[in-house]
Enzyme design. Structure first.
Site, PDB file in Angstrom:
ATOM      1  CE1 TYR A 238     -30.159  17.659 -25.876  1.00  0.00           C
ATOM      2  CE2 TYR A 238     -28.511  17.290 -24.168  1.00  0.00           C
ATOM      3  CZ  TYR A 238     -29.008  17.042 -25.436  1.00  0.00           C
ATOM      4  OH  TYR A 238     -28.343  16.170 -26.267  1.00  0.00           O
ATOM      5  CE  LYS A 242     -31.986  13.859 -27.643  1.00  0.00           C
ATOM      6  NZ  LYS A 242     -32.196  13.682 -29.098  1.00  0.00           N
TER       7      LYS A 242
END
Length: 493
Positions: A238, A242
């Protein structure tokens, strides 16, 4: 000097919001419609293939939430008519060029109308399949940027990231890309897109050639994401994807494109708007609350003195609106840390104390209608001690079973496999959350404080757009707002 008005700026504006079913974006939509009914139009990009499905999702997954009860009560019988005039459910997907919008005429209209883009689409699973996380969190930013460059009247692009793109850095973490620059420089940035795309495609083709099951493909792609993240210095898929989304945004945006990046840490339930305590799904801390109140959480990997940087969702939304208004039509690329760790820190030990205090006073009632006794949780401050405890915990039952189970060796083997699978699952989850339970960083918010000062001194609605964490009494908020809200809107439902 005459004060300006945020609401006046928002009047007659057309806004595109990606990731509209997400927690943060949903609260943003509600706030805009409630405080500025004279907004011209909100386009909500929803992951569907047709308008009918998009309308269904908007009705059931956004407008049908209790979050909108204040707006419904305010508008009364006019609510549906108001929504039909102001909100467009837009079928599409940030994973594709043109955001997956297939209607050419609609696309042209959007490009001539849209003045503000809120880029909120994200896959937030720590160990999502690498191909999925990459397509949304990284390359989705490029697709959004490509669309933004076609918008003739664009005044502001606001991108939602996460404070934890810093990885596992320690100390004061600045509101810039300093914490990422060293790792990014060591990567083949010039062809990062090509390298990662090719890597994903090769792995998928290899698995399909082997006629691998969907379960095998999913697990393999999840492992690949964690592997690539750790290779480049990030703890999970994640935050890695990002971070790369931020990198691509910075390097591919045109000089005259006004954009800002908002990086919240852990986003918690509403502080006051539209009412206190509304939350959707499990936030990081809520998994601990749920396990504890039901008596299932007996131990925890945690440094009690670690600062837990959390911020109510409505404060993040207020900061987003302020950032849009203040920076509109300016060639800016400012980063805002919207959190609490610098100005009003709360330690995990305090949260643990408040949670225990709450459930001692208001115990969870189990399926047998008996109260669950609130007990102290055993704390482990390092991964090594936690791992040793878990091995002992899972090995003792097996030793006992081995002594008595002389008749059926197969039965013991089945139990042994089951225990080991459970141990691996527990350790995988603990490893995913470890960076945040032992986090040693504090997020600088100099830019955000400047934004607060500008809104205090230059705008008339400062009280309506509060995002100052120093006003939060953490014990009162957690005991009287967050825990009751989480129980009502998530755990009991």
């Amino acid at each position: 000097m005459e004060l300006e008005s945020m609401l006046a700026y928002l009047r007659n504006k057309t806004i595109l919001i990606t990731g509209a079913t997400g927690f943060l974006a949903m609260v943003f939509v509600e706030k805009i419609l409630r405080v500025q009914p004279d907004v011209k139009r909100l386009y909500l990009l929803l992951r569907t293939t047709d308008a009918e499905s998009a309308a269904y999702r908007m009705k059931n997954e956004i407008l049908g939430k209790e979050l909108f009860k204040v707006l419904r009560e305010t508008r009364g019988e006019d609510f549906d008519s108001f929504i039909s005039q102001k909100v467009v459910a837009l079928p599409g997907d940030v994973s594709f060029e043109n955001l997956g919008v297939k209607d050419v005429i609609l696309m042209e209209n959007m490009c001539t109308e849209i003045q503000i883009i809120v880029s909120s689409a994200a896959n937030t699973k720590f160990d999502e399949r690498y191909d999925i996380s990459l397509s949304i969190n990284t390359f989705g930013v490029l697709h959004m940027l490509g669309f933004a460059n076609k918008c003739l009247k664009l005044e502001m692009l606001l991108h939602i990231s996460t404070a934890y793109v810093c990885g596992e850095d320690v100390g004061l973490i600045l509101e810039d890309s300093t914490s990422m620059n060293k790792r990014v420089k060591e990567m083949p940035r010039s062809d990062f897109e090509v390298v990662e795309k090719n890597l994903v495609n090769e792995k998928l083709n290899e698995l399909r050639t082997q006629d691998a099951s969907e379960e095998v493909i999913t697990n393999t792609m999840k492992d690949l994401g964690i592997e690539r993240a750790k290779l480049h210095g990030w703890p999970n898929t994640y935050v890695f994807t990002k971070a790369m989304g931020e990198v691509l945004l910075s390097h591919h945006s045109k000089n005259n494109l006004p954009f800002v990046i908002v990086r919240p840490p852990i986003v918690s339930s509403t502080y006051s708007e539209p009412f206190p305590g509304w939350v959707q799904g499990y936030r990081t801390v809520d998994s601990v609350i749920a396990g504890y109140c039901k008596g299932k959480l007996t131990c925890l990997l945690l440094d009690p003195m670690t600062v837990c940087d959390m911020i109510p969702v409505d404060m993040v939304v207020n900061s987003m609106i302020a950032a849009i208004v203040v920076n509109a039509n300016k060639s800016s690329n400012i980063i805002y840390h919207v959190g609490s760790s610098l100005r009003n820190p709360i330690k995990f030990n305090d949260i643990r104390s408040f949670v225990m205090k709450y459930f001692t006073k208001y115990p969870w009632i189990n399926k047998d209608e008996k109260p669950v006794v609130a007990r102290k949780i055993r704390i482990f401050k390092s991964m090594a001690t936690f791992h040793m405890y878990m091995k002992i915990r899972y090995s003792l039952p097996l030793k006992g079973l081995k002594l008595v189970n002389k008749v059926s060796g197969q039965c013991f083997q089945d139990i042994y496999v089951k225990y080991n699978q459970k141990l691996r699952l527990v350790m995988r989850m603990v490893e995913l959350y470890r960076p945040y339970m032992l986090f040693k960083g504090i997020f600088d918010d100099t830019n955000t404080e400047k934004l607060r000062k500008i809104t205090r001194e230059g705008y008339i609605e400062v009280q309506d757009f509060n995002f100052d964490p120093t006003c939060i009494d953490w014990e009162d908020y957690i005991m009287n707002t967050h825990i009751p809200g989480f129980l009502k809107h998530v755990l009991i439902n």
